[in-house]
Design a protein around this motif. Structure first.
Motif, PDB file in Angstrom:
ATOM      1  N   GLN A 197      42.193  32.123  45.774  1.00 64.66           N
ATOM      2  CA  GLN A 197      40.837  32.588  46.107  1.00 64.66           C
ATOM      3  C   GLN A 197      40.863  33.929  46.830  1.00 64.66           C
ATOM      4  N   ASP A 198      41.950  34.228  47.549  1.00 61.25           N
ATOM      5  CA  ASP A 198      42.074  35.522  48.216  1.00 61.25           C
ATOM      6  C   ASP A 198      42.076  36.654  47.192  1.00 61.25           C
ATOM      7  N   VAL A 199      42.759  36.418  46.084  1.00 63.74           N
ATOM      8  CA  VAL A 199      42.830  37.427  45.017  1.00 63.74           C
ATOM      9  C   VAL A 199      41.507  37.494  44.265  1.00 63.74           C
ATOM     10  N   ALA A 200      40.915  36.337  43.998  1.00 63.94           N
ATOM     11  CA  ALA A 200      39.649  36.302  43.265  1.00 63.94           C
ATOM     12  C   ALA A 200      38.560  37.084  43.990  1.00 63.94           C
ATOM     13  N   HIS A 201      38.596  37.064  45.313  1.00 59.86           N
ATOM     14  CA  HIS A 201      37.604  37.802  46.097  1.00 59.86           C
ATOM     15  C   HIS A 201      37.738  39.310  45.853  1.00 59.86           C
ATOM     16  N   ALA A 202      38.978  39.792  45.776  1.00 59.23           N
ATOM     17  CA  ALA A 202      39.208  41.213  45.505  1.00 59.23           C
ATOM     18  C   ALA A 202      38.768  41.575  44.095  1.00 59.23           C
ATOM     19  N   VAL A 203      39.070  40.713  43.144  1.00 59.64           N
ATOM     20  CA  VAL A 203      38.664  40.945  41.753  1.00 59.64           C
ATOM     21  C   VAL A 203      37.149  41.003  41.653  1.00 59.64           C
ATOM     22  N   SER A 204      36.475  40.099  42.371  1.00 59.67           N
ATOM     23  CA  SER A 204      35.012  40.069  42.355  1.00 59.67           C
ATOM     24  C   SER A 204      34.423  41.406  42.783  1.00 59.67           C
ATOM     25  N   TYR A 205      34.995  41.987  43.815  1.00 62.13           N
ATOM     26  CA  TYR A 205      34.516  43.284  44.298  1.00 62.13           C
ATOM     27  C   TYR A 205      34.640  44.356  43.222  1.00 62.13           C
ATOM     28  N   LEU A 206      35.771  44.391  42.532  1.00 60.89           N
ATOM     29  CA  LEU A 206      36.005  45.435  41.528  1.00 60.89           C
ATOM     30  C   LEU A 206      35.193  45.217  40.257  1.00 60.89           C
ATOM     31  N   LEU A 207      34.775  43.975  39.989  1.00 60.69           N
ATOM     32  CA  LEU A 207      33.942  43.691  38.818  1.00 60.69           C
ATOM     33  C   LEU A 207      32.471  44.001  39.066  1.00 60.69           C
ATOM     34  N   ASP A 208      32.092  44.118  40.305  1.00 60.44           N
ATOM     35  CA  ASP A 208      30.690  44.300  40.680  1.00 60.44           C
ATOM     36  C   ASP A 208      30.151  45.629  40.162  1.00 60.44           C
ATOM     37  N   ALA A 209      28.904  45.612  39.726  1.00 60.91           N
ATOM     38  CA  ALA A 209      28.261  46.839  39.254  1.00 60.91           C
ATOM     39  C   ALA A 209      28.158  47.884  40.350  1.00 60.91           C
ATOM     40  N   ARG A 210      28.154  47.448  41.608  1.00 54.54           N
ATOM     41  CA  ARG A 210      28.022  48.367  42.731  1.00 54.54           C
ATOM     42  C   ARG A 210      29.340  49.062  43.090  1.00 54.54           C
ATOM     43  N   SER A 211      30.410  48.730  42.390  1.00 57.30           N
ATOM     44  CA  SER A 211      31.714  49.332  42.673  1.00 57.30           C
ATOM     45  C   SER A 211      32.035  50.476  41.717  1.00 57.30           C
TER      46      SER A 211
END
Length: 232
Positions: A197-211
């Motif tokens: 889940q630590d890694v998934a949180h980072a991936v989520s940030y990079l997938l976000d349209a706001r990134s």
């Protein structure tokens, strides 16, 4: 219409955590793996990969991609077989390029895209990881190149570099209780192995349209192990 995310190797470990996080973020994960309920394929085989990607895209363009699938094949440089080396390259590196090539036309047409390559701290060097570290460094290099080539189309490409994360893959390469495994844990500032889940949180940030202003970067999720060692 729910936006879709293609995740390779999304049935277990970090991939499964990424899929679960994508669901909670409101995306529909499309998983390609050898097992599970998604699209089944051996991603080390180019023909099977092409067929799986064709099936994945039947529902239209997919504008988010997580190139997560991977294998280790640990061995010293003198003991690394060419057969294992080729297998690691095919699965870890070639499949990532093939997936990107399949999805990029739809991203370009949409004017939006997010690509995340699952690299590793091992890209900086790690014993018994000649094939693995080479492919993970390659994923970083490809992400940086894609960032330059695709930015004008609204597509970002980044890499996440996990450190020691508790997965089946990690435990196979680093058996619990083994002296080498304990040495790894003692070098981590918080004295624990990370969770998927630590890694998934980072991936989520990079997938976000706001990134959209973050591209060509490597986000290490390693609790400071790329900085140095916490050991004496």
């Amino acid at each position: 219409m729910t936006e879709r995310v293609l995740i390779t190797g999304g049935t277990a470990g970090i991939g499964a955590a990424c899929a679960e996080r994508c669901r909670s973020d409101g995306y529909e994960p499309v998983i390609i793996d050898r097992i599970g309920d998604g699209i089944r394929a051996d991603l080390s085989d180019p023909a099977e990969t092409a067929d799986a990607l064709e099936r994945a895209l039947e529902g239209g363009p997919i504008t988010r991609l997580v190139n997560n699938v991977g294998m280790v094949a640990p061995a010293s440089v003198t003991e690394q077989t060419l057969d294992d080396f080729d297998k690691v390259v095919a699965l870890n590196l070639r499949s990532a390029m093939q997936c990107a090539q399949a999805l990029i036309p739809g991203m370009r047409a949409t004017g939006f895209g997010r690509i995340v390559n699952m690299a590793s701290r091992a890209a900086l060097g790690k014993e018994l990881r000649t094939a693995y570290s080479a492919t993970k460094a390659g994923l970083i290099g490809m992400a940086k190149t894609w960032a330059l080539e695709l930015g004008e189309y609204g597509i970002t490409a980044n890499a996440v570099g996990p450190g020691p994360i508790r997965t089946e893959l990690f435990d196979r390469a680093n058996p619990p209780g083994a002296p080498r495994t304990q040495t790894i844990i003692e070098a981590i500032p918080v004295r624990r192995v990370g969770e998927p889940q630590d890694v998934a949180h980072a991936v989520s940030y990079l997938l976000d349209a706001r990134s959209g202003f973050v591209t060509g970067q490597v986000l290490y999720v390693c609790c400071g192990m790329t900085v140095g060692s916490a050991g004496a």
